[in-house]
Write an enzyme that holds these catalytic residues in place. Structure first.
Site, PDB file in Angstrom:
ATOM      1  N   THR A  90       3.656  -3.767  -3.056  1.00 37.52           N
ATOM      2  CA  THR A  90       2.651  -4.825  -3.131  1.00 37.52           C
ATOM      3  C   THR A  90       1.668  -4.328  -4.172  1.00 37.52           C
ATOM      4  O   THR A  90       1.676  -3.148  -4.528  1.00 37.52           O
ATOM      5  CB  THR A  90       1.956  -5.030  -1.755  1.00 37.52           C
ATOM      6  OG1 THR A  90       2.924  -5.555  -0.840  1.00 37.52           O
ATOM      7  CG2 THR A  90       0.772  -5.992  -1.804  1.00 37.52           C
TER       8      THR A  90
ATOM      9  N   ASN B 143       7.077  -7.745  -1.280  1.00 38.74           N
ATOM     10  CA  ASN B 143       7.206  -6.944  -0.063  1.00 38.74           C
ATOM     11  C   ASN B 143       7.572  -5.502  -0.390  1.00 38.74           C
ATOM     12  O   ASN B 143       6.756  -4.797  -0.936  1.00 38.74           O
ATOM     13  CB  ASN B 143       8.142  -7.571   0.972  1.00 38.74           C
ATOM     14  CG  ASN B 143       7.892  -6.996   2.375  1.00 38.74           C
ATOM     15  OD1 ASN B 143       6.825  -6.438   2.616  1.00 38.74           O
ATOM     16  ND2 ASN B 143       8.833  -7.106   3.266  1.00 38.74           N
TER      17      ASN B 143
ATOM     18  N   SER C 162      -0.503  -8.381   5.864  1.00 38.62           N
ATOM     19  CA  SER C 162      -1.662  -7.483   5.974  1.00 38.62           C
ATOM     20  C   SER C 162      -2.508  -7.509   4.704  1.00 38.62           C
ATOM     21  O   SER C 162      -3.489  -6.769   4.601  1.00 38.62           O
ATOM     22  CB  SER C 162      -1.194  -6.044   6.204  1.00 38.62           C
ATOM     23  OG  SER C 162      -0.500  -5.930   7.418  1.00 38.62           O
TER      24      SER C 162
HETATM   25  N1  GLY Z   1       4.459  -7.763   2.576  1.00 36.11           N
HETATM   26  C1  GLY Z   1       3.387  -6.999   3.040  1.00 36.11           C
HETATM   27  C2  GLY Z   1       2.321  -7.831   3.668  1.00 36.11           C
HETATM   28  O1  GLY Z   1       2.142  -8.985   3.304  1.00 36.11           O
HETATM   29  O2  GLY Z   1       1.659  -7.362   4.548  1.00 36.11           O
END
Ligand code: GLY
Length: 567
Positions: free
Chosen positions: A378, A398, A450
């Protein structure tokens, strides 16, 4: 080690503004008087700067940075993924744009549960089924139309050039390719992009040219975001899905709509905080943890002491227990946001914290009752412009290189965001996160995130912009950057480079970077924490207003290869 890296601060005269700019990816923040961009990759930071220098605002520059990151840091984010954008405009407008991926119409709650022992168990990560309907293009299209000043096509130009002529791989990029090479070489689309003619993964110093991605971005420049969702690009994605057993359809793509939301709001020691509301858990838990900490005299306890680390870790654990229980896509399940970010709720939860002992949290709190009375990948970047507009953006596919699948003929790397759902009751996801029915797969639902793009306001004006990469560690790393700056008085570079720790309730461990002194780790063990030493697996980029000199201090995490540059 990142703490001991040499700091380079350059002052160069830039023609257009006859102004100085400063660049720093190491120990001191970069300072500039007018505007600043901090991203995880220097090509992308420069792409945004090019837009600011040609008269664009922070939103325009943010779009250019996002599109460039998709080319030069494609293992983290890109047009095949999603993003959250938090804006504070100089005229006072505040907005959170949700460009999160959506579960396709043909998805179902138990689609990843193996039917027989020989079935694959990692389809939510490494298969065409792992992809949610991408949202990044639609989110930036909306952001630029409503809050930008330049045509979308112009903002794609730097990314097109980077994809078309290529860029030289640094050591970190090459190591990520190497780590995922076995998986990627089995995908013909990725084999064609990330490997040389002899089938060797591209190495440090070699040039990565992405002609198909350049062509896709060029079509988007010509036809707008519709190219991605209903044009030739959509056709290519759907054709790939049909041939490979994926389930994203033309209707899924054509039906994707970004959502403009009110940011979630809190305050901490006199500063106002705006961040991302659900379907991210980031903003809520960042504010919740700050509320828990506000009662403790952290600055007296000192940065890095076992007392302050213990209190922060206990607060993180409480918040993650609530995350597993209550957080999911609010379009499908009510989320008790108001309670979770309420100071009085934090007061009730704080009673579960002992000043001296780690107490494993056996259950979540009870926000409903209160109301009635990821190195993971990310990427985060921030932009402030001369007019006082501020953009804090976190984008993702991701995990590193996501599905490791590149859609043939498009250069688009498919996200694996479906793994952010609870894919099987009781099963932890890639990041070790557990969840409940609130975050199970349903068609059209968004997987809980998150990502925590955040803006801290002082007297109503942007003071700190921050956010990070690293799955659940995004929340805690962003939190620590803010606490280090506000409580411990660190400059913004030090605040993000300072050794990090992380507690996510389950597993009940306190992850600590090795730079924490041995006696502090021993003291935390004595308090009952199960200390596990390892790398941070998170990256933060941040910008802070310089109250002494005026202007902005920018910082890219020195654990990475990013850059903060301003003018
Ligand atoms: N793919 C990590 C998140 O959105 O938390």
């Amino acid at each position: 080690m990142h703490f001991f890296r040499t700091c380079i601060v350059l002052f160069v005269v830039v023609g257009l503004h006859s102004a100085k700019w400063a660049e720093c990816a190491t120990l001191r923040p970069a300072w500039a008087p007018h505007a600043m961009i901090a991203s995880a990759d220097s090509h992308a930071t420069r792409a945004g700067l090019q837009i600011l220098e040609s008269g664009g605002n922070a939103v325009d520059a943010a779009c250019a940075v996002a599109m460039a990151l998709g080319v030069t840091e494609g293992y983290s984010s890109g047009i095949g993924g999603g993003c959250f954008i938090v804006l504070h405009m100089a005229d006072g407008r505040e907005i959170a744009i949700d460009g999160r991926e959506v579960a396709p119409a043909k998805s179902s709650r138990l689609m990843f549960v193996p039917r027989k022992p020989t079935d694959a168990t990692d389809l939510s990560l490494y298969s065409p089924l792992a992809a949610g309907v991408p949202g990044q293009v639609a989110a930036f299209d909306l952001a630029v139309r409503e809050y930008g000043t330049m045509p979308f096509a112009d903002l794609l130009a730097p990314a097109i050039a980077l994809a078309d002529t290529g860029f030289v791989l640094d050591e970190y990029y090459a190591s990520v390719v190497q780590s995922y090479a076995t998986r990627m070489m089995n995908d013909p689309g990725s084999l064609a992009v990330y490997f040389d003619n002899d089938g060797r993964p591209l190495a440090k110093g070699e040039r990565l040219v992405q002609k198909d991605l350049a062509a896709t971005l060029t079509r988007m420049a010509k036809n707008g975001a519709a190219e991605f969702y209903s044009g030739e690009t959509a056709d290519l994605i759907v054709e790939y899905m049909r041939k490979s057993g994926g389930i994203i359809t033309k209707q899924d793509l054509a039906g994707y709509k970004p959502v403009a939301l009110e940011p979630v709001r809190g305050n901490y020691r006199g500063y106002d905080i705006i961040s991302m509301p659900p379907p991210s858990s980031g903003g809520i838990h960042l504010i919740q943890i700050l509320n828990l900490l506000e009662d403790y005299p952290l600055s007296y306890l000192e940065a890095g002491s076992s007392e302050s680390l213990h209190l922060i870790a206990e607060s993180m654990s409480l918040a993650f227990a609530d995350r597993a229980e209550f957080l999911g896509d609010p379009a499908f399940t009510p989320v008790p946001t108001e309670a979770l970010i309420h100071k009085a709720y934090a007061d009730t939860l704080r009673k579960k914290i002992s000043r001296t002992r780690h107490l494993p949290q056996l259950s979540a709190g009870d926000p409903w009752a209160f109301l009635s009375m990821i190195d993971h990948h990310t990427t985060h970047f921030c932009v402030v412009d001369e007019q006082g507009n501020a953009a804090s953006v976190t984008a993702t596919v991701n995990t590193p290189f996501a599905t490791c699948i590149t859609v043939p003929g498009t250069g688009i790397l498919l996200n694996n965001e479906m793994d952010d759902f609870v894919t099987e009751p009781g099963k932890a996801n890639f990041f070790g996160l557990v969840g409940k029915a609130v975050n199970e797969i349903e068609p059209g639902k968004k997987p809980l995130s998150s990502m925590s793009p955040t803006i801290v306001l002082r007297d109503g004006k942007p003071y700190i912009l921050a956010g990070g990469a690293g799955g659940p560690r995004i929340i805690t790393a962003t939190l620590l950057a803010i606490v280090n700056a506000l409580d411990f008085g660190m400059d913004i570079q030090e605040a993000i480079d300072y050794p990090r720790m992380h507690q996510q309730w389950v597993p009940d461990r306190l992850f600590m970077e090795p730079e924490h002194p041995f006696d502090v780790r021993a003291a935390l063990t004595a308090k009952g924490h199960a200390v596990e030493v390892g790398s941070a697996r998170s990256r933060v980029q941040a910008i802070q207003a310089d109250t002494m000199r005026g202007g902005w201090n920018g910082a890219a995490d020195s654990r990475g290869v990013g850059a903060a540059i301003g003018y």
